[in-house]
Motif scaffolding. Sequence first.
Motif, PDB file in Angstrom:
ATOM      1  N   THR A   1       0.883  -1.243   0.091  1.00  0.00           N
ATOM      2  CA  THR A   1       0.010  -0.040  -0.091  1.00  0.00           C
ATOM      3  C   THR A   1       0.823   1.230   0.052  1.00  0.00           C
ATOM      4  N   GLY A   2       0.176   2.405  -0.272  1.00  0.00           N
ATOM      5  CA  GLY A   2       0.870   3.747  -0.304  1.00  0.00           C
ATOM      6  C   GLY A   2       1.113   3.926   1.101  1.00  0.00           C
ATOM      7  N   SER A   3       0.691   3.404   2.033  1.00  0.00           N
ATOM      8  CA  SER A   3       0.761   3.951   3.437  1.00  0.00           C
ATOM      9  C   SER A   3       1.961   3.350   3.982  1.00  0.00           C
TER      10      SER A   3
ATOM     11  N   THR B   1       4.964   4.993   2.544  1.00  0.00           N
ATOM     12  CA  THR B   1       5.364   6.387   2.993  1.00  0.00           C
ATOM     13  C   THR B   1       5.948   6.134   4.435  1.00  0.00           C
TER      14      THR B   1
ATOM     15  N   PHE C   1      -2.187  13.936   2.759  1.00  0.00           N
ATOM     16  CA  PHE C   1      -2.268  12.494   3.385  1.00  0.00           C
ATOM     17  C   PHE C   1      -1.311  11.614   2.893  1.00  0.00           C
ATOM     18  N   HIS C   2      -0.621  10.892   3.633  1.00  0.00           N
ATOM     19  CA  HIS C   2       0.347  10.157   3.401  1.00  0.00           C
ATOM     20  C   HIS C   2      -0.044   8.633   4.004  1.00  0.00           C
ATOM     21  N   GLY C   3      -1.157   8.141   4.148  1.00  0.00           N
ATOM     22  CA  GLY C   3      -1.676   7.111   4.501  1.00  0.00           C
ATOM     23  C   GLY C   3      -2.007   7.462   6.101  1.00  0.00           C
TER      24      GLY C   3
ATOM     25  N   GLU D   1       2.820  15.920  -0.967  1.00  0.00           N
ATOM     26  CA  GLU D   1       2.170  15.666  -2.254  1.00  0.00           C
ATOM     27  C   GLU D   1       2.494  16.729  -3.194  1.00  0.00           C
TER      28      GLU D   1
ATOM     29  N   ASN E   1      -5.329  15.178  -1.537  1.00  0.00           N
ATOM     30  CA  ASN E   1      -6.564  14.550  -0.335  1.00  0.00           C
ATOM     31  C   ASN E   1      -7.173  15.735   0.313  1.00  0.00           C
TER      32      ASN E   1
ATOM     33  N   ASP F   1       5.463  12.411  -2.331  1.00  0.00           N
ATOM     34  CA  ASP F   1       4.592  11.336  -2.107  1.00  0.00           C
ATOM     35  C   ASP F   1       3.844  11.376  -3.600  1.00  0.00           C
TER      36      ASP F   1
ATOM     37  N   VAL G   1       1.780   8.828  -4.796  1.00  0.00           N
ATOM     38  CA  VAL G   1       0.785   7.864  -5.100  1.00  0.00           C
ATOM     39  C   VAL G   1      -0.361   8.150  -5.841  1.00  0.00           C
ATOM     40  N   ILE G   2      -0.653   9.530  -5.829  1.00  0.00           N
ATOM     41  CA  ILE G   2      -1.615   9.949  -6.826  1.00  0.00           C
ATOM     42  C   ILE G   2      -1.060  10.437  -8.104  1.00  0.00           C
TER      43      ILE G   2
ATOM     44  N   LYS H   1      -1.180   3.166  -6.039  1.00  0.00           N
ATOM     45  CA  LYS H   1      -2.409   3.269  -6.868  1.00  0.00           C
ATOM     46  C   LYS H   1      -2.259   2.679  -8.302  1.00  0.00           C
TER      47      LYS H   1
END
Length: 433
Positions: free
Chosen positions: A110-112, A115, A138-140, A200, A205, A233, A235-236, A261
């Motif tokens: 997972t991204g969480s 990070t 938001f980083h998880g 990010e 988020n 980050d 992730v997005i 993701k």
Amino acid sequence: MKSKKLFDLASRYMPGGVSSPVRAYMPYPFFTQHAKGSKIYDVDGREYIDYCLAYGALVLGHRNEEVKNAVTEQLEEGWLYGTPHEKEIELATQIIRHYPSVEMVRFTNTGSEATMAGIRLARGFTGRNKIVKIEGGFHGAHDGVLVKAGSGAATFGIPDSNGIPADSVKNTLQIPFNDANALLTIIEENHAEIAAVIMEPVMGNVGPIPPEKGYLHDIRKITSENDILLIFDEVITGFRLALGGAQEFYGVDADITILGKIVGGGFPIGVFGGKRELMELIAPSGSVYQAGTFSGNPVSITAGLKTVEILSRENGRVLRRINRLGDRMRADLSAILDEAELEGYVSGVSSMFKVFFSVEGKPVKNYDDALGCDKARYMQFFHRMLDSGVFLSPSQFETNFISLAHADYHIDAVENADADIERTIEAYRENIL
Ligand SMILES: Cc1ncc(COP(=O)(O)O)c(C=O)c1O
């Protein structure tokens, strides 16, 4: 209503009836029966054009045929080995090719997790404990980053979760987005104690908030000059803004890159990576520990590989086609707001978009601006859009995404190419007043 019945039942057995907070909205969320392409279908037989797209994971839309075939073939070979396998090297190579700041990667689930490990790596490398985080980032959902966090934490007004010992967050410092001077100030106050800035590059988020011109370059310069690691980050934004993510799009390199993701093609994944001297600190090469039973599982890796291959086709034209739909969406939405003289602000970049119900249509540049928007008005609007067959992200603070399935698959086709987008813009026009 079957969804309502299922929600009542689910609420008996699962907190809030959901497996992740932001999926819950009043009076109850629809339960999904199935999904295909740009559409998601609920158990009551309703069809919605999906702009939530599993919070950005599904850049090709639902159930992409080629990804499905690749995964099906992989299932015939096995779905979890618990040993190294060749496709991990292939996906690692693709990532490294597109992200010049990355020489080695570690796959997580997972991204969480990614990070969490990225922050640990930064601390292990620098020998310092403090990290700087952006308000609303938001980083998880792990302890050290759940302070003034975006996503569900912002939606439900839980900026600092209960159950996190003060000791766990005493090393997490906060600064506003789009304010490089705030970083200078916090560095002065915490001289030589900061391991990393985690951010990010486009806030995703609290709604999409792009960086102002020069901001990311300023952050890069300040962190380099102070021997502070910069963690992007992505992730997005990874494989979304460009194949090389925000780093390629804005021309700024990070020291540690976090992906998730999209790079899992709709299956669970996270990645952290950076230069060799950093990554070799990770166990078993080095002394910074990180591990996972399902990490690098062949199903997620296969789906990710196929997704990256599709996005890369025709020198990245496929991805650019998706991003052009975003440009069109934002332009048309701005025109609707202008024509109707409505208070609101259209934000986003590439395939990310959102209408913020901001006071007097003021631009939204950071977490505080986003929190000042009219949440209640957004949720009324969200429900009207649902009734019109459009599923937007169910919070003023979550981004809407566009996928390849929202475009005609043949990227050169002209006719009917943007039928979903046209229907959506029409629905905005009808419902936003
Ligand atoms: C920017 C960012 N980082 C990290 C995460 C956490 O990723 P995951 O949900 O895969 O743990 C998310 C999830 O939405 C995210 O948007």
